[in-house]
Scaffold this active site. Structure first.
Site, PDB file in Angstrom:
ATOM      1  N   ASP A  43       0.823  -1.214   0.000  1.00  0.00           N
ATOM      2  CA  ASP A  43       0.000   0.000   0.000  1.00  0.00           C
ATOM      3  C   ASP A  43       0.860   1.268   0.000  1.00  0.00           C
ATOM      4  O   ASP A  43       0.686   2.152   0.849  1.00  0.00           O
ATOM      5  CB  ASP A  43      -0.939   0.028   1.219  1.00  0.00           C
ATOM      6  CG  ASP A  43      -1.780  -1.222   1.353  1.00  0.00           C
ATOM      7  OD1 ASP A  43      -2.139  -1.801   0.318  1.00  0.00           O
ATOM      8  OD2 ASP A  43      -2.079  -1.615   2.498  1.00  0.00           O
ATOM      9  N   GLU A 211     -11.077  -1.221  -3.746  1.00  0.00           N
ATOM     10  CA  GLU A 211     -10.488  -0.538  -2.595  1.00  0.00           C
ATOM     11  C   GLU A 211      -9.362   0.382  -3.054  1.00  0.00           C
ATOM     12  O   GLU A 211      -9.092   0.526  -4.248  1.00  0.00           O
ATOM     13  CB  GLU A 211      -9.973  -1.545  -1.563  1.00  0.00           C
ATOM     14  CG  GLU A 211      -8.927  -2.511  -2.068  1.00  0.00           C
ATOM     15  CD  GLU A 211      -8.575  -3.572  -1.029  1.00  0.00           C
ATOM     16  OE1 GLU A 211      -9.210  -3.611   0.037  1.00  0.00           O
ATOM     17  OE2 GLU A 211      -7.655  -4.369  -1.292  1.00  0.00           O
TER      18      GLU A 211
END
Length: 446
Positions: A43, A211
Site C-alpha cells: 500500500d 479498494e
C-alpha cells in the site's frame, strides 16, 4: 534488424542490482531485512517533500522509505508508534494500514487505517509531525465504521479541491464502495457527519471487490482522476481509472460509464491501466494495486503500487514498483510497461521503431488473470503484424505512433526504458485504443 543500442536514443543507465527476495522458513525467525530492500512494501503512498525535494513512501505497518531519485530507496523505519487509544479501543488491534500523507502549511499529516482482516470494525486516524520522517503523533480519529456499517473506514487518500480549497478524504474497501468525505482544513479531522458521497463501487457478483481510492488533479486536462484497485490483492488485483470535472464525482471511464454503476457483468467499467502480466519467458507479476500517484515539480508523473511475483500456488511477499505515467491525447493516464529507471521523454526517430516487440493488450476479463505477451512486428514499410492480425502503423510525431487494424485505432506513446527482465535498455510503447483498452509493448534487441 538494427541493433537498438546503436540508435541515437538516450537510454536509462543500468539500475542498481535488486535485493534478493527474502526466504521465510517455517519455525525460523526472519532475518533483518536489508535497509535498501523494497520487499514487504504494501500500500505505498508516494510523496515528494517540497522542503527537501526528497521522495518518500509510507506503507502498511507505518514504515517509511526515502529516495533521492525514485529508484534507490532506504528504509527509515516506523514513523507512527501506535494508533491513539480511541482507535485501539474500537478495533482491539494495533495494526496500522495504508497511510497517506499531505502537507498543510508547516504540518505533515499522515492518515492511517486501523483495522483487522475482513471486517468493518475499522477507523481512520490522523497523526501529525513537523517533518516527513516523523515521529507522527496521533491527533484523533477521523472516521469510524462498525460491523453494521455499509462501508469500511480504511485506505484514506487526501486531496484539496482546486477551486474551493476545501479538503477531502477518499476512502473505502469492499462492501459499499469508495466514498469521499469533507475535512476541516484547520484540524484535518472530519468536517461533516456520516460516510460522505459514494464515488465508485463494484457489483455483488464481484464481492464488491474495490479498494484503495486515490485521486489526483491534472491541471493540463482539467480533470480529477480516481484510481482504484479491483479484485483480490492476493490474485487478480488490477488498477482502474475514472475521471471527473468535480472532485466529488461522478467519475466516468473512457466509454462514459459511471464507476458507481453496479451493472458490470463483464468486468469492463473503469479504464484498466495495470493488471497481472508476463513479457515473454521473463518473470511474471500479479496483483498490481493500491497505487498512489505523484506529479513531480517538473510536471512528470509517476505511479507507485505494490505487486507480487506470479505464483498462484503459494503466497508471495509484495514489493513496490514505480512506473512513469504518460497522458494520452484525449487525456487518460497510461503507464510505461517497464519500471522506472530514470528514462526521459525524448524524440524517437522513425527508423528506430521498426523491429520485433512483445505486446500486451490489457483487455478486462472475468476473472482478471495474468496476461501474457504476444509477438508484434513493425516493418519499415509501415506494416503491422501481431499473431494473425495485419494492419498498418505510422509515426504521427516524434513521440507517438498510431496502429490501425480492422476497426481498431491505437495511439501509443514512445519512451526509452530499462528491460528489467533482460537487463538491457529497450524501447517501450504505451497507450490505448479508441474503445478504452490499454496497450503495452517493448522492443526486442537483435
Amino acid at each position: 534488424m538494427a541493433d537498438l543500442k546503436q540508435a541515437e536514443i538516450t537510454y536509462p543507465s543500468p539500475p542498481p542490482a535488486q535485493i534478493a527476495k527474502p526466504v521465510f522458513l517455517p519455525g525460523e525467525k526472519p532475518s533483518e531485512p536489508d535497509k535498501f530492500s523494497l520487499w514487504g512494501s504494501h500500500d505505498p503512498a508516494l510523496f515528494r517533500d517540497p522542503v527537501s525535494g526528497l521522495y518518500y513512501t509510507y506503507c502498511t505497518g507505518a514504515t517509511a522509505r526515502r529516495s533521492a531519485d525514485l529508484i534507490t530507496w532506504e528504509n527509515i523505519g516506523k514513523v507512527v508508534e501506535k494508533p491513539p487509544q480511541e482507535s485501539l479501543d474500537w478495533v482491539g488491534d494495533e495494526g496500522i494500514w495504508a497511510p497517506d500523507i499531505i502537507k498543510v502549511g508547516d504540518e505533515y499529516r499522515l492518515y492511517c487505517s486501523n483495522s483487522t482482516w475482513g471486517v468493518r470494525q475499522s477507523n481512520i486516524f490522523l497523526a501529525v509531525a513537523d517533518g516527513p520522517e516523523g515521529p507522527f503523533i496521533p491527533r484523533g480519529v477521523v472516521l469510524k465504521t462498525s460491523h453494521d456499517s455499509t462501508v469500511n473506514a480504511i485506505d484514506a487518500n487526501l486531496i484539496a479541491d482546486e477551486t474551493t480549497g476545501e479538503h477531502y478524504m477518499a476512502y473505502g474497501s469492499f462492501w459499499g464502495g469508495m466514498h469521499i468525505l469533507k475535512l476541516n482544513p484547520e484540524t484535518g479531522l472530519a468536517a461533516e457527519e456520516g460516510i460522505g458521497t459514494c464515488i465508485a463501487r463494484r457489483p455483488q457478483w464481484a464481492d464488491g471487490a474495490i479498494e484503495g481510492p486515490y485521486i489526483r488533479f491534472n491541471p493540463d486536462t482539467g480533470f480529477y482522476y480516481l484510481f482504484v484497485s479491483y479484485g483480490s490483492l492476493k490474485s487478480d488485483y488490477n488498477i482502474r481509472v475514472g475521471r471527473s470535472t468535480s472532485l466529488t464525482g461522478p467519475y466516468y471511464d473512457p466509454n462514459g460509464r459511471d464507476l458507481t454503476d453496479p451493472e458490470d457483468d463483464r468486468n469492463e467499467i473503469g479504464f484498466m491501466i495495470a493488471c497481472g502480466y508476463r513479457f515473454g519467458d521473463g518473470q511474471g507479476y500479479m496483483g498490481p494495486g493500491h497505487n498512489s500517484v505523484l506529479r513531480d515539480a517538473d510536471n512528470e508523473w509517476y505511479l507507485a503500487c505494490h505487486i507480487r511475483e506470479h505464483d498462484f500456488r503459494t503466497p508471495q511477499i509484495s514489493t513496490m514498483h514505480i512506473y512513469k505515467m504518460f497522458w494520452t491525447p484525449d487525456g487518460w493516464p497510461v503507464l510505461n510497461p517497464e519500471r522506472y529507471a530514470g528514462e526521459k521523454t525524448q524524440p524517437i526517430a522513425k527508423d528506430s521503431l521498426s523491429g520485433d516487440y512483445e505486446r500486451i493488450k490489457l483487455a478486462p476479463s472475468v476473472p482478471q488473470g495474468v496476461l501474457n505477451s504476444v509477438p508484434m512486428t513493425l516493418a519499415a514499410d509501415g506494416k503491422f503484424e501481431c499473431c494473425s492480425i495485419i494492419g498498418q502503423w505510422e509515426a504521427i510525431d516524434e513521440t507517438r505512433i498510431v496502429i490501425r487494424y480492422g476497426n481498431v485505432i491505437e495511439t501509443l506513446q514512445l519512451t526509452p526504458a530499462w528491460d528489467w527482465q533482460r537487463g538491457e535498455p529497450t524501447l517501450a510503447m504505451t497507450g490505448k485504443d479508441q474503445f478504452g483498452v490499454a496497450v503495452w509493448a517493448k522492443k526486442l534487441n537483435s
